[in-house]
Design an enzyme around this catalytic site. Structure first.
Site, short mmCIF file in Angstrom:
data_model
loop_
_atom_site.label_atom_id
_atom_site.label_comp_id
_atom_site.label_asym_id
_atom_site.label_seq_id
_atom_site.Cartn_x
_atom_site.Cartn_y
_atom_site.Cartn_z
N ASP A 18 0.83 -1.21 0.00
CA ASP A 18 0.00 0.00 0.00
C ASP A 18 0.87 1.25 0.00
O ASP A 18 1.97 1.24 0.54
CB ASP A 18 -0.90 -0.03 1.25
CG ASP A 18 -2.02 0.99 1.16
OD1 ASP A 18 -2.29 1.51 0.06
OD2 ASP A 18 -2.62 1.28 2.21
N ASN A 66 -10.45 -2.78 -6.09
CA ASN A 66 -9.64 -1.93 -6.96
C ASN A 66 -10.26 -1.68 -8.35
O ASN A 66 -9.90 -0.74 -9.04
CB ASN A 66 -8.22 -2.51 -7.15
CG ASN A 66 -7.32 -2.32 -5.94
OD1 ASN A 66 -6.38 -3.06 -5.72
ND2 ASN A 66 -7.61 -1.30 -5.12
C1 FPP Z 1 -1.65 0.29 -3.38
O1 FPP Z 1 -1.26 1.61 -3.55
C2 FPP Z 1 -1.19 -0.59 -4.40
C3 FPP Z 1 -1.99 -1.21 -5.33
C4 FPP Z 1 -3.41 -0.97 -5.50
C5 FPP Z 1 -1.48 -2.20 -6.26
C6 FPP Z 1 -0.10 -2.69 -6.07
C7 FPP Z 1 0.49 -2.81 -7.40
C8 FPP Z 1 1.79 -2.76 -7.69
C9 FPP Z 1 2.85 -2.68 -6.69
C10 FPP Z 1 2.26 -2.77 -9.11
C11 FPP Z 1 1.84 -3.92 -9.95
C12 FPP Z 1 1.94 -5.24 -9.32
C13 FPP Z 1 2.79 -6.24 -9.65
C14 FPP Z 1 2.73 -7.54 -8.92
C15 FPP Z 1 3.77 -6.14 -10.71
P1 FPP Z 1 -2.41 2.70 -3.54
O2 FPP Z 1 -2.61 3.11 -4.96
O3 FPP Z 1 -3.61 2.19 -2.85
O4 FPP Z 1 -1.73 3.84 -2.71
P2 FPP Z 1 -2.47 4.97 -1.87
O5 FPP Z 1 -3.23 4.25 -0.77
O6 FPP Z 1 -1.34 5.78 -1.34
O7 FPP Z 1 -3.35 5.70 -2.81
#
Ligand code: FPP
Length: 246
Positions: A18, A66
């Site tokens: 996250d 998501n």
């Molecule tokens: C959360 O950050 C992260 C995600 C929703 C997805 C995680 C994805 C990756 C790390 C990249 C692709 C994955 C792989 C396995 C290659 P957020 O967007 O919720 O952050 P925030 O809470 O700060 O908005």
């Protein structure tokens, strides 16, 4: 930094990655730049897990919820995933890493599904580590699906109500061939489970760090593992009942 005890490593580490969006915002960048940087942390954590000999690593890459994100962000995440999978195949083959996935993967775009299944097939014989990606995953939805499949088996006389135990139910989950996580890491300081592996984390140690996912590299990961090694896992027993390794 203190040394890790190689005999006390978690068998299975699960991660809620996250903070990509916040990382990007802090730098005045687009959210996608955060996800892109997040992929580097994925690489680092996969590599480190393999180096240490951790057998199971499960990453929450895309939740059921998501899908509600703006279309362009979902598209960018899917593209990143597709590219990551293609780029990592050789490293997975060289290092004995088997790819697996959990979740409603039939909802993923066809090109991502194709890449995913190709790589799962090509790495199926690998034995050193299983990297499981949770994609379009929701813990409650997984349990509902398990209940439906159990009922179907009851209707077909393959199962009767008396046979339903915790072990039996576990076999109906996506994670039927994966042990429960020993350690769950969540980055970016939120104290939430966010519908991740609800059944499986009953006795899991939880580690929450304020570090945002794109800043979570080897050092931070080793800190999480050291913290885990200091815990006393009791599984409901008293401390005296637990035999500690010397
Ligand atoms: C959360 O950050 C992260 C995600 C929703 C997805 C995680 C994805 C990756 C790390 C990249 C692709 C994955 C792989 C396995 C290659 P957020 O967007 O919720 O952050 P925030 O809470 O700060 O908005």
């Amino acid at each position: 930094m203190e040394q890790l005890n190689p005999h006390k490593l978690p068998r299975h580490v699960a991660v809620i990655m996250d903070g990509n969006g916040r990382w990007a915002k802090k730098k005045g960048l687009d959210r996608i730049a955060g996800h892109r940087k997040g992929v580097e942390s994925v690489r680092d954590v996969v590599r480190t897990s393999r180096e240490l000999g951790i057998k199971w690593l499960t990453l929450y890459a895309f939740s059921e919820e998501n899908w509600k994100r703006p279309k362009y962000e979902v598209k960018a995440l899917m593209n990143l995933l597709n590219r990551y999978l293609k780029a990592e195949l050789n490293e997975m083959l060289d290092n004995g890493i088997r790819l697996a996935c959990i979740g409603q993967t039939e909802k993923l775009p066809p090109d991502v599904q194709r890449t995913l299944w190709q790589i799962i097939e090509k790495t199926a014989h690998n034995k050193e580590m299983t990297l499981t990606l949770a994609l379009s995953y929701g813990g409650r939805q997984e349990i509902v699906e398990a209940a439906k499949n159990m009922l179907r088996d009851i209707e077909k006389n393959r199962l009767n109500v008396k046979q339903i135990t915790e072990e039996r139910l576990s076999k109906y989950l996506y994670t039927s061939d994966i042990p429960d996580p020993d350690l769950l890491i969540r980055t970016s300081g939120e104290y939430r489970i966010s519908n991740f592996l609800l059944w499986q984390i009953a006795y899991t140690e939880i580690y929450i760090t304020p570090t945002l996912w794109p800043d979570f590299h080897k050092e931070r990961y080793l800190e999480a593992l050291l913290d885990y090694q200091k815990r006393e896992r009791r599984f409901g027993s008293t401390g005296e009942q637990i035999t500690r390794p010397t």
